[in-house]
Write a protein that holds these residues in place. Sequence first.
Motif, mmCIF file in Angstrom:
data_model
loop_
_atom_site.group_PDB
_atom_site.id
_atom_site.type_symbol
_atom_site.label_atom_id
_atom_site.label_comp_id
_atom_site.label_asym_id
_atom_site.label_seq_id
_atom_site.Cartn_x
_atom_site.Cartn_y
_atom_site.Cartn_z
ATOM 1 N N THR A 20 0.457 -1.231 0.023
ATOM 2 C CA THR A 20 -0.233 0.058 0.114
ATOM 3 C C THR A 20 0.178 0.962 0.181
ATOM 4 O O THR A 20 0.868 2.494 -0.708
ATOM 5 C CB THR A 20 -0.445 -0.194 1.019
ATOM 6 O OG1 THR A 20 -1.795 -1.153 1.093
ATOM 7 C CG2 THR A 20 -1.885 1.344 0.610
ATOM 8 N N TYR A 21 1.539 1.400 0.897
ATOM 9 C CA TYR A 21 2.786 2.498 0.912
ATOM 10 C C TYR A 21 3.032 2.995 -0.561
ATOM 11 O O TYR A 21 3.691 3.970 -0.917
ATOM 12 C CB TYR A 21 3.899 2.542 1.864
ATOM 13 C CG TYR A 21 4.776 3.434 1.688
ATOM 14 C CD1 TYR A 21 4.330 4.854 2.407
ATOM 15 C CD2 TYR A 21 5.929 3.208 1.675
ATOM 16 C CE1 TYR A 21 5.049 5.836 2.426
ATOM 17 C CE2 TYR A 21 7.192 4.410 1.303
ATOM 18 C CZ TYR A 21 6.680 5.829 2.000
ATOM 19 O OH TYR A 21 7.427 6.821 1.443
ATOM 20 N N GLU A 22 3.984 1.317 -1.853
ATOM 21 C CA GLU A 22 4.359 1.503 -2.631
ATOM 22 C C GLU A 22 3.335 2.442 -3.444
ATOM 23 O O GLU A 22 4.006 3.824 -4.305
ATOM 24 C CB GLU A 22 4.439 0.570 -3.153
ATOM 25 C CG GLU A 22 6.087 0.222 -2.338
ATOM 26 C CD GLU A 22 6.759 -0.952 -2.867
ATOM 27 O OE1 GLU A 22 8.043 -1.900 -2.446
ATOM 28 O OE2 GLU A 22 5.602 -2.205 -2.755
ATOM 29 N N LYS A 23 1.557 1.954 -3.486
ATOM 30 C CA LYS A 23 1.036 2.809 -3.675
ATOM 31 C C LYS A 23 0.472 3.475 -4.108
ATOM 32 O O LYS A 23 0.919 4.440 -4.908
ATOM 33 C CB LYS A 23 -0.795 1.792 -3.658
ATOM 34 C CG LYS A 23 -1.146 1.432 -5.385
ATOM 35 C CD LYS A 23 -2.376 0.239 -4.721
ATOM 36 C CE LYS A 23 -2.518 -1.000 -5.659
ATOM 37 N NZ LYS A 23 -3.610 -1.264 -5.002
ATOM 38 N N PHE A 24 0.577 4.282 -2.515
ATOM 39 C CA PHE A 24 0.599 5.728 -2.059
ATOM 40 C C PHE A 24 1.949 6.623 -2.599
ATOM 41 O O PHE A 24 1.498 7.332 -3.282
ATOM 42 C CB PHE A 24 0.809 5.372 -0.768
ATOM 43 C CG PHE A 24 0.392 6.694 -0.480
ATOM 44 C CD1 PHE A 24 -0.908 7.912 -0.322
ATOM 45 C CD2 PHE A 24 1.672 7.897 0.171
ATOM 46 C CE1 PHE A 24 -0.508 9.190 0.142
ATOM 47 C CE2 PHE A 24 1.263 8.958 0.757
ATOM 48 C CZ PHE A 24 0.578 9.331 0.347
ATOM 49 N N ARG A 25 3.017 6.280 -2.400
ATOM 50 C CA ARG A 25 4.158 6.442 -3.477
ATOM 51 C C ARG A 25 3.631 7.441 -4.619
ATOM 52 O O ARG A 25 4.654 8.357 -5.322
ATOM 53 C CB ARG A 25 5.345 5.497 -2.850
ATOM 54 C CG ARG A 25 5.848 6.034 -1.621
ATOM 55 C CD ARG A 25 6.663 6.962 -1.369
ATOM 56 N NE ARG A 25 6.313 8.798 -1.388
ATOM 57 C CZ ARG A 25 6.398 9.813 -0.894
ATOM 58 N NH1 ARG A 25 6.163 9.452 0.646
ATOM 59 N NH2 ARG A 25 5.999 10.696 -1.279
ATOM 60 N N GLU A 26 3.828 5.833 -5.869
ATOM 61 C CA GLU A 26 3.566 6.233 -6.953
ATOM 62 C C GLU A 26 2.868 7.186 -6.971
ATOM 63 O O GLU A 26 2.740 7.914 -7.953
ATOM 64 C CB GLU A 26 3.152 5.261 -7.950
ATOM 65 C CG GLU A 26 3.218 4.570 -8.962
ATOM 66 C CD GLU A 26 2.984 3.440 -9.604
ATOM 67 O OE1 GLU A 26 3.806 2.172 -9.875
ATOM 68 O OE2 GLU A 26 1.424 3.419 -9.530
#
Lengths: 183, 127
Positions: free
Chosen positions: A3-9
């Motif tokens: 989820t964090y990676e998705k958010f960063r993206e």
Amino acid sequence: MNTYEKFREMMDNQIMLSFKGEITSDIINMVLQIMETSLDSVSEKGNVRKKIFNVLVECMQNLYHHAEAEVDGELDTRRAMLELSYDNDYYYILTGNFIKSKEIKPLQERIDRVNSLSKDELRQYYRQILDNNRISDKGGADLGMIDMARKSGQKLGYNFKVVNDELSFFDLKVKVAKKKEKK
Amino acid sequence: MDNLRIEGTKQTPEIDFDANTGILKLSGRSIPENTFEFFNPVLNWLDEFSAQAPDKVIAKINLEYFNTSSSKYILEILKRLKTVLKDDKDVLVEWYYEEDDEEMMETGEDYEDVSGLPFEIISIEEE
């Protein structure tokens, strides 16, 4: 992807809003409200703000009136996607929806025609369509493309992907310049 | 005949049409999904009005935004006023736009051209 990676993206791609689902009247109102708040927070005002708002209304109403359902097992809703983002120079309004594959040709011809016209030619074309076309129950779909091209002052980007015999996926990308172009 | 008053909403414009003074005000936003539903009663009112209009009619159109499906109906409104003009009455359309909204100014010129009505295109300062 967690989820964090998705958010960063989403942050890196400067996505202001991303939506997938059925475009209803309530959703349209909500998106417009969210956009007004977002544009307030980045102090985007006046002319650019109006252009974005106008293009957004036309895009969402296209989805509302013209999106086809993708028949998928038990599900039969008219899902579509909408994404708003920006970079240093432009705001981008991206929509994606299913259409009947046989509609690709006429739709592509309409967009190509609009894209081939100069600012003045677009204006003449707008006047002609405004005057001649009868009101359809789904509103002035032809005017929609002309209006988006006029308001954005940019060519309309599009893509078709054939999904099966019946359906294709249509995406439309409209960009609005951040600053008023010099004349 | 009765006047026509409709409160504005986030999606639909405010209508204030006075049958006696001939002042017809249309203002706000017009972005409903179903434009027919909103505009059909307005056009019906204008059909009745155009048959018994006073000697001078002024339409004051001051719209912030409108969608393309509303644009057809705005032309239909102007067409009703054209019949009043043909009855040898005075008709003027005052088209207002916010001073930096070049598109809305141009749209006024487009309607002036297509409708063949006398227009006054008026810039207003932003709040």
